[in-house]
Motif scaffolding. Sequence first.
Motif, PDB file in Angstrom:
ATOM      1  N   LYS A 204       0.881  -1.298  -0.070  1.00  0.00           N
ATOM      2  CA  LYS A 204      -0.116   0.122  -0.134  1.00  0.00           C
ATOM      3  C   LYS A 204       0.779   1.311   0.009  1.00  0.00           C
ATOM      4  O   LYS A 204       0.553   2.185  -0.598  1.00  0.00           O
ATOM      5  CB  LYS A 204      -0.908   0.043   1.131  1.00  0.00           C
ATOM      6  N   ALA A 205       1.920   1.134   0.766  1.00  0.00           N
ATOM      7  CA  ALA A 205       2.726   2.160   0.945  1.00  0.00           C
ATOM      8  C   ALA A 205       3.384   2.503  -0.414  1.00  0.00           C
ATOM      9  O   ALA A 205       3.850   3.662  -0.883  1.00  0.00           O
ATOM     10  CB  ALA A 205       3.853   2.236   2.126  1.00  0.00           C
ATOM     11  N   LEU A 206       4.001   1.560  -0.970  1.00  0.00           N
ATOM     12  CA  LEU A 206       4.465   1.459  -2.493  1.00  0.00           C
ATOM     13  C   LEU A 206       3.494   2.130  -3.418  1.00  0.00           C
ATOM     14  O   LEU A 206       4.282   2.921  -4.357  1.00  0.00           O
ATOM     15  CB  LEU A 206       5.101   0.110  -2.835  1.00  0.00           C
ATOM     16  N   TYR A 207       2.487   1.729  -3.480  1.00  0.00           N
ATOM     17  CA  TYR A 207       1.500   2.233  -4.442  1.00  0.00           C
ATOM     18  C   TYR A 207       1.284   3.662  -3.981  1.00  0.00           C
ATOM     19  O   TYR A 207       1.208   4.587  -5.140  1.00  0.00           O
ATOM     20  CB  TYR A 207       0.157   1.586  -4.229  1.00  0.00           C
ATOM     21  N   ARG A 208       1.131   4.167  -2.747  1.00  0.00           N
ATOM     22  CA  ARG A 208       0.773   5.377  -2.615  1.00  0.00           C
ATOM     23  C   ARG A 208       2.016   6.431  -2.966  1.00  0.00           C
ATOM     24  O   ARG A 208       2.058   7.707  -3.466  1.00  0.00           O
ATOM     25  CB  ARG A 208       0.426   5.547  -1.135  1.00  0.00           C
ATOM     26  N   ALA A 209       3.108   5.949  -2.773  1.00  0.00           N
ATOM     27  CA  ALA A 209       4.274   6.743  -3.122  1.00  0.00           C
ATOM     28  C   ALA A 209       4.352   6.687  -4.786  1.00  0.00           C
ATOM     29  O   ALA A 209       4.893   7.737  -5.076  1.00  0.00           O
ATOM     30  CB  ALA A 209       5.495   5.951  -2.438  1.00  0.00           C
ATOM     31  N   GLY A 210       4.006   5.701  -5.167  1.00  0.00           N
ATOM     32  CA  GLY A 210       4.054   5.484  -6.836  1.00  0.00           C
ATOM     33  C   GLY A 210       3.056   6.634  -7.290  1.00  0.00           C
ATOM     34  O   GLY A 210       3.327   7.377  -8.221  1.00  0.00           O
ATOM     35  N   VAL A 211       1.730   6.710  -6.839  1.00  0.00           N
ATOM     36  CA  VAL A 211       1.025   7.587  -7.028  1.00  0.00           C
ATOM     37  C   VAL A 211       1.310   9.191  -7.001  1.00  0.00           C
ATOM     38  O   VAL A 211       1.279   9.821  -7.880  1.00  0.00           O
ATOM     39  CB  VAL A 211      -0.538   7.361  -6.599  1.00  0.00           C
TER      40      VAL A 211
ATOM     41  N   LEU B 295       4.125  -7.319  -5.510  1.00  0.00           N
ATOM     42  CA  LEU B 295       3.653  -7.850  -4.416  1.00  0.00           C
ATOM     43  C   LEU B 295       1.885  -7.953  -4.331  1.00  0.00           C
ATOM     44  O   LEU B 295       1.433  -8.812  -3.742  1.00  0.00           O
ATOM     45  CB  LEU B 295       3.730  -6.906  -3.243  1.00  0.00           C
ATOM     46  N   GLN B 296       1.384  -7.215  -5.479  1.00  0.00           N
ATOM     47  CA  GLN B 296       0.068  -7.363  -5.413  1.00  0.00           C
ATOM     48  C   GLN B 296      -0.353  -7.668  -6.848  1.00  0.00           C
ATOM     49  O   GLN B 296      -0.794  -6.431  -7.767  1.00  0.00           O
ATOM     50  CB  GLN B 296      -0.494  -6.114  -4.994  1.00  0.00           C
ATOM     51  N   PRO B 297      -0.045  -8.478  -7.410  1.00  0.00           N
ATOM     52  CA  PRO B 297      -0.064  -8.657  -9.138  1.00  0.00           C
ATOM     53  C   PRO B 297      -1.730  -8.434  -9.828  1.00  0.00           C
ATOM     54  O   PRO B 297      -1.808  -8.024 -10.930  1.00  0.00           O
ATOM     55  CB  PRO B 297       0.362 -10.047  -9.583  1.00  0.00           C
ATOM     56  N   ARG B 298      -2.678  -8.812  -8.850  1.00  0.00           N
ATOM     57  CA  ARG B 298      -4.089  -8.598  -9.404  1.00  0.00           C
ATOM     58  C   ARG B 298      -4.663  -7.050  -9.058  1.00  0.00           C
ATOM     59  O   ARG B 298      -5.893  -6.831  -9.437  1.00  0.00           O
ATOM     60  CB  ARG B 298      -4.739  -9.657  -8.731  1.00  0.00           C
ATOM     61  N   ASP B 299      -3.955  -6.296  -8.689  1.00  0.00           N
ATOM     62  CA  ASP B 299      -4.396  -4.859  -8.351  1.00  0.00           C
ATOM     63  C   ASP B 299      -4.197  -4.167  -9.565  1.00  0.00           C
ATOM     64  O   ASP B 299      -3.391  -3.329  -9.869  1.00  0.00           O
ATOM     65  CB  ASP B 299      -3.584  -4.129  -7.221  1.00  0.00           C
ATOM     66  N   THR B 300      -5.828  -3.795  -9.896  1.00  0.00           N
ATOM     67  CA  THR B 300      -5.979  -3.155 -11.132  1.00  0.00           C
ATOM     68  C   THR B 300      -5.418  -1.527 -11.000  1.00  0.00           C
ATOM     69  O   THR B 300      -4.901  -0.919 -11.967  1.00  0.00           O
ATOM     70  CB  THR B 300      -7.384  -3.053 -11.708  1.00  0.00           C
ATOM     71  N   SER B 301      -5.521  -0.982  -9.973  1.00  0.00           N
ATOM     72  CA  SER B 301      -5.075   0.307  -9.635  1.00  0.00           C
ATOM     73  C   SER B 301      -3.630   0.527  -9.688  1.00  0.00           C
ATOM     74  O   SER B 301      -3.065   1.294 -10.393  1.00  0.00           O
ATOM     75  CB  SER B 301      -5.537   0.827  -8.316  1.00  0.00           C
ATOM     76  N   VAL B 302      -2.843  -0.416  -9.283  1.00  0.00           N
ATOM     77  CA  VAL B 302      -1.480  -0.393  -9.392  1.00  0.00           C
ATOM     78  C   VAL B 302      -0.961  -0.595 -10.747  1.00  0.00           C
ATOM     79  O   VAL B 302      -0.244   0.051 -11.371  1.00  0.00           O
ATOM     80  CB  VAL B 302      -0.715  -1.675  -8.396  1.00  0.00           C
ATOM     81  N   LYS B 303      -1.872  -1.439 -11.579  1.00  0.00           N
ATOM     82  CA  LYS B 303      -1.508  -1.749 -13.023  1.00  0.00           C
ATOM     83  C   LYS B 303      -1.660  -0.459 -13.786  1.00  0.00           C
ATOM     84  O   LYS B 303      -0.947  -0.080 -14.567  1.00  0.00           O
ATOM     85  CB  LYS B 303      -2.271  -2.783 -13.446  1.00  0.00           C
ATOM     86  N   HIS B 304      -2.838   0.299 -13.487  1.00  0.00           N
ATOM     87  CA  HIS B 304      -3.180   1.443 -14.167  1.00  0.00           C
ATOM     88  C   HIS B 304      -2.223   2.546 -14.019  1.00  0.00           C
ATOM     89  O   HIS B 304      -1.617   3.043 -14.964  1.00  0.00           O
ATOM     90  CB  HIS B 304      -4.414   1.980 -13.624  1.00  0.00           C
TER      91      HIS B 304
ATOM     92  N   ALA C 104       2.654   5.605 -16.075  1.00  0.00           N
ATOM     93  CA  ALA C 104       4.095   5.935 -15.403  1.00  0.00           C
ATOM     94  C   ALA C 104       4.789   5.660 -16.846  1.00  0.00           C
ATOM     95  O   ALA C 104       5.770   6.403 -17.105  1.00  0.00           O
ATOM     96  CB  ALA C 104       4.543   5.467 -14.237  1.00  0.00           C
ATOM     97  N   GLU C 105       4.911   4.383 -17.072  1.00  0.00           N
ATOM     98  CA  GLU C 105       5.749   3.633 -18.306  1.00  0.00           C
ATOM     99  C   GLU C 105       5.297   4.655 -19.552  1.00  0.00           C
ATOM    100  O   GLU C 105       6.107   4.731 -20.200  1.00  0.00           O
ATOM    101  CB  GLU C 105       5.563   2.332 -18.377  1.00  0.00           C
ATOM    102  N   SER C 106       4.217   5.092 -19.686  1.00  0.00           N
ATOM    103  CA  SER C 106       3.753   5.811 -20.917  1.00  0.00           C
ATOM    104  C   SER C 106       4.396   7.128 -20.892  1.00  0.00           C
ATOM    105  O   SER C 106       4.942   7.639 -21.825  1.00  0.00           O
ATOM    106  CB  SER C 106       2.291   5.882 -21.008  1.00  0.00           C
TER     107      SER C 106
END
Length: 172
Positions: free
Chosen positions: A110-117, A138-147, A152-154
Motif C-alpha cells: 500500500k505504501a509503495l502504491y501511494r508513493a508511486g501515485v 506484491l499485488q499482481p492482481r491490483d488493477t489500480s497499481v497496474k493502471h 508512468a511507463e507511458s
Amino acid sequence: MEQRLRQAQRYKEEGNGCYQAGRPREAAGRYHRALLQLRGLEPRLPPPLQALGARSRPPTTPQQEATLRRIQTDCYNNLAACLLRMEPVNYERVKEYSLKVLERQPRNAKALYRAGVAAYHLCNYEQARHCLAQAAQLQPRDTSVKHYLELAESQLSAYRQKEKQLYAGMFE
C-alpha cells in the motif's frame, strides 16, 4: 508510557472508523493526534528538556518500542490514504508519509502504491515506475497499481521519444 501508547492506539482506531465512514479529513485529524501522543517517546531520541535539567524518560521495553513503531507506521500509512481522498490532494505529503512507512516496511504494498501515485502526480515518472513495479510484484492482481504503472511507463516512453527527437535534430 503505557498510557500514551493506549491513547495513541485509541486515536488510531477512531481514525480508522472515520476513514471507513467516508470522513478522511476527520480520520487524518485522529491519526495526527495519535502521532502527537507518541511524540517524544522515541527511545533513541533524547528528551527535549533533558538539557535543561528535566528528568530523563523511563527506559522502554522492547514490546513498548515495537508497539510505538507499529502505531506510528500504521498512522503514517493511513494518513497517506486519507490525503489521497481529500481535495486538493497534497502529493508531497502523501509521498513523505509513504516514504516514512517504507523506511520501516520496504515491502508494504500500500505504501509503495501511494508513493508511486504521489511520484506520478509530482511528475517523477522514474520513481513512480520504480515504486509501482514493486507494488505490482506484491499485488499482481491490483488493477489500480497496474493502471498507474502503465501511466508512468507511458510518460517515460513519451519523454524518451521527445529526447530522442531532440538529439536527432542536433546532429543532422
